[in-house]
Design an enzyme around this catalytic site. Structure first.
Site, PDB file in Angstrom:
ATOM      1  N   GLY A 147      29.963  22.341  31.707  1.00 21.74           N
ATOM      2  CA  GLY A 147      29.990  23.598  32.455  1.00 21.74           C
ATOM      3  C   GLY A 147      29.136  23.582  33.709  1.00 21.74           C
ATOM      4  O   GLY A 147      29.015  24.593  34.398  1.00 21.74           O
ATOM      5  N   ARG A 159      35.416  12.417  22.298  1.00 26.30           N
ATOM      6  CA  ARG A 159      34.333  12.328  21.324  1.00 26.30           C
ATOM      7  C   ARG A 159      34.538  13.371  20.252  1.00 26.30           C
ATOM      8  O   ARG A 159      35.445  14.194  20.338  1.00 26.30           O
ATOM      9  CB  ARG A 159      33.007  12.622  22.025  1.00 26.30           C
TER      10      ARG A 159
END
Ligand code: ADP
Ligand code: ADP
Ligand code: MG
Length: 670
Positions: free
Chosen positions: A172, A300
């Site tokens: 972000g 991941r």
């Protein structure tokens, strides 16, 4: 099944820390695999270090010297003769070079192939690749020509609002919404500067900003034999600062048809990458037009993976390990059905009333209710410290039930009864969020918290809660002062006779003053607040808890003392943080003219100016880091640096004076 060509994993090193390290250790134990933890100085006594079968010190607290130091981690794995490395999330988990280095050192990297990681590392490349494979991407510009003119033209073509993203960005960071054309040029320059400091690369992509967008992502999973499936969706639209805080599955807006379409797109994305482990394809879904667009693939294990585990019954870490060993995936897409509903909330050490800034401190008490269907993931215990070096996440709470309403109710219960005292957390905020009617209906988008929810949460009950906390703390302090007596009955009458006059305590809660006057009477205390009074009986009190009967209603308040603050909790008032007025008088924060202070406890990572240097408005002065947030301090005025009070590597408290600037006399301003 053929066992040939398969790697054996009998011991595994976890190149991470905190709750995810604890989570991976649990699966290792389940599979009979020896787990090895790595730790920095700050983590020497952490829960995950104690839980692992073995643990190795790898360096100092700043991640670059320990958890992000690939060489040290590989050397540690060699030293304990580990067979494999699990990178968790964050840190080195999406670093293709690290994955390659593991393989080179003969270690199995628990994750996808390095090519898949590398091609998703750049937001520009990722979008180009997905477009090529027929996955819908957000309309935008992801070209090589990064000149201002080209970007301005691109923005105009896209149409406002436009979202700027750092090509190399993540977490972000470095994103900016630009609403109108005339802000564009300045925004591009600022975003480039930010991207350069944060990621060492100032390249940007531009996207159409989907104002009514919902973040819906699909868990994907692949093996090394070309088989990929998706494990349904998670909705993660409840965010602040583009970071998730609540995740749920199924998404409240999902339909069978939409799931089919989005699931197909996720599979296409996985195939485009020859994906061979756990990953997540993130989409933004537009409520208004029903369209969805690819955002990125996280190569991941995701923070919110337990939501998927709760509804599928799978152990994603176990599947990751098996897949990395070369075992084929036995799941078929048609057989994957979600069971019931799950929701996760992230409990953070952060102050929702102060722009969600992370806070540091010691957890004095940490207890949670035993509730069927609750899974709590944490590596924090009583006495643990939340330091400036790492993520401020304290725990993840995951609740499962057959239906959304039932699970939401359970989560509310858990959030009312969980006790995490000693530092400011977002617990009250989460509870209020889960009680919000729009949240309960599932009617929210990614801007919900900021635009719709926050402006509405100041309710009158908040001041009532603060008053109750003040009353409880007043009597707690009184009882502590009066000594070990547990019951009023035991108090000698002589004492009562001396207690005619009203006594007074003043507390500060979120800068609001609460004055409590109290006096002992025949059978209890008469308590006066500015606008009400109450009759209170002290039922019992000890060091950690006080039980009161207030106007006939009995309840207990759990109390803990932090550095300069008290924490008072019970299920109806939540956790209140109080400062004792007499001991901590409000200091009018002395503002140094031209002074720049640290917005939160941080470490200085870069000093970009020196005393005597001339600076112009918009110049960066210092870079601070705190809990994975990087904060660049810019000047808004033109002038000359008068003094710099910090140096690189120094740790500073909130409000610490960093630097002083002498503004250029007005008139001379350009
Ligand atoms: P997700 O999309 O799964 O929520 P994020 O992109 O928000 O993941 O980040 C993943 C996690 O990685 C964070 O929650 C944090 O715990 C961890 N993390 C990432 N970078 C760092 C860092 N530099 N230091 C500490 N923790 C980090
Ligand atoms: P990161 O790598 O930082 O996770 P993402 O591209 O996944 O970056 O975006 C993070 C968040 O920003 C998303 O979860 C979503 O809330 C918001 N977002 C990203 N792109 C858009 C867009 N084009 N329109 C609206 N919101 C967006
Ligand atoms: Mg993302």
């Amino acid at each position: 099944m053929k066992e040939l060509n398969r790697s054996r994993i009998s011991s595994l090193l976890i190149a991470n820390r905190g709750e995810i390290a604890s989570r991976i250790i649990r699966t290792c134990r389940k599979m009979g695999i020896k787990s090895v933890a790595v730790f920095s100085d700050a983590d020497r006594n952490s829960v995950f270090v104690q839980q692992a079968d073995e643990a190795i010190y790898i360096g100092e607290n700043p991640p670059a010297q320990s958890y992000l130091d690939a060489e040290k981690i590989i050397a540690a794995a060699k030293r304990v003769q580990a067979d494999a490395i699990h990178p968790g999330y964050g840190f080195l988990s999406e670093n293709a070079e690290f994955a390659k280095a593991c393989a080179k050192a003969g270690l199995v990297f628990i994750g996808p192939n390095p090519t898949a990681i590398a091609s998703m590392g750049s937001k520009a490349e990722a979008k180009l690749l997905m477009e090529k494979h027929d996955v819908p991407v957000v309309p935008g510009y992801q070209g090589d020509d990064q000149s201002l003119d080209r970007l301005l033209v691109a923005a105009k073509e896209i149409g406002y609002p436009v979202l700027l993203k750092a090509t190399a960005g993540g977490g972000g960071r470095g994103m900016r919404i630009v609403e109108t054309a005339h802000e564009m040029e300045a925004s591009i320059l600022a975003a480039k500067r930010e991207a350069k400091t944060a990621f060492g690369n100032d390249s940007l992509i531009l996207e159409k900003y989907i104002a009514t967008g919902r973040h819906i992502e699909f868990q994907i999973f692949g093996d090394q034999h070309g088989h990929v499936v998706h494990l349904l969706e998670r909705e993660c639209s409840l965010q602040r600062r583009y970071q998730k805080i609540v995740e749920e599955s199924p998404s409240p807006v999902m339909t069978t048809a939409l799931r089919q379409q989005m699931g197909d797109a996720a599979i296409k994305a996985a195939k485009a990458l020859a994906y061979d482990n756990a990953g997540t394809v993130e989409f933004i879904y537009d409520d208004q037009s029903n369209a969805f667009y690819f955002l990125e693939v996280n190569t991941r294990l995701q923070v919110e993976h337990p939501v998927t585990e709760a509804i599928t019954g799978l152990d994603l870490v176990k599947m990751q390990i098996e897949s990395a060993m070369g075992m084929p995936l036995s799941l078929r897409q048609e057989a994957i059905k979600g069971n019931g509903y799950a929701i996760e909330v992230r409990l953070y050490a952060e102050d929702a009333n102060n722009n969600f800034l992370p806070v540091t401190g010691k957890v004095e008490r940490f207890e949670w209710p035993q509730v069927e269907g609750l899974r709590l993931e944490t590596s924090i215990e009583k006495g643990s410290e939340i330091s400036i070096f790492y993520d401020p996440m304290i725990a993840k709470l995951i609740v499962w039930d057959q239906h959304r309403t039932a699970a939401l109710q359970k989560m509310q219960y858990v959030l009312k009864h969980l006790l995490c005292l000693g530092l400011t957390t977002n617990q009250n905020f989460l509870l209020q969020l889960l009680q919000d009617e729009r949240m309960i209906k599932g009617a929210y988008d990614t801007r919900f918290i900021e635009n719709d929810f926050l402006p509405t949460i100041s309710t009158p009950s908040i001041s009532t809660n603060a008053e109750l906390a003040s009353v409880a703390l007043t009597l707690y302090i009184w009882a502590r002062r009066e000594g070990k007596r547990k019951l009023l009955a035991a108090i000698p009458s002589g004492w009562r006779n001396n207690f005619y006059a009203y006594q007074q305590n003043t507390f500060l809660i979120e800068d609001e003053e609460y004055v409590i006057k109290y006096r002992f009477q025949q059978n209890g205390f008469h308590v006066q607040l500015p606008e009400k009074e109450m009759q209170v009986q002290l039922i019992s009190a000890d060091e950690t808890e006080i039980r009161l009967e207030i106007d006939g209603l009995q309840s207990s308040f759990k109390i803990a003392k932090g550095d300069a603050t008290y924490f008072v909790h019970n299920e109806s008032i939540g956790t209140q943080v109080l400062k004792h007025r007499s001991r901590f008088p409000i200091q009018e924060k002395e503002k140094v003219k031209g002074g720049f202070v640290a917005p939160m406890p941080s470490q200085v990572v870069r000093v970009l100016v020196e005393a005597g240097q001339a600076v112009k408005a918009g110049d960066p002065l210092l870079v601070l880091t705190s809990m994975k947030m990087e904060n660049t301090i810019y000047t808004e005025t033109t002038g000359k640096v008068e003094a710099v009070f910090v140096q690189r590597g120094q740790n500073v408290e909130a409000d610490f004076l960093l630097l002083k600037l002498m503004p250029e006399p007005s008139g001379k301003n350009s």
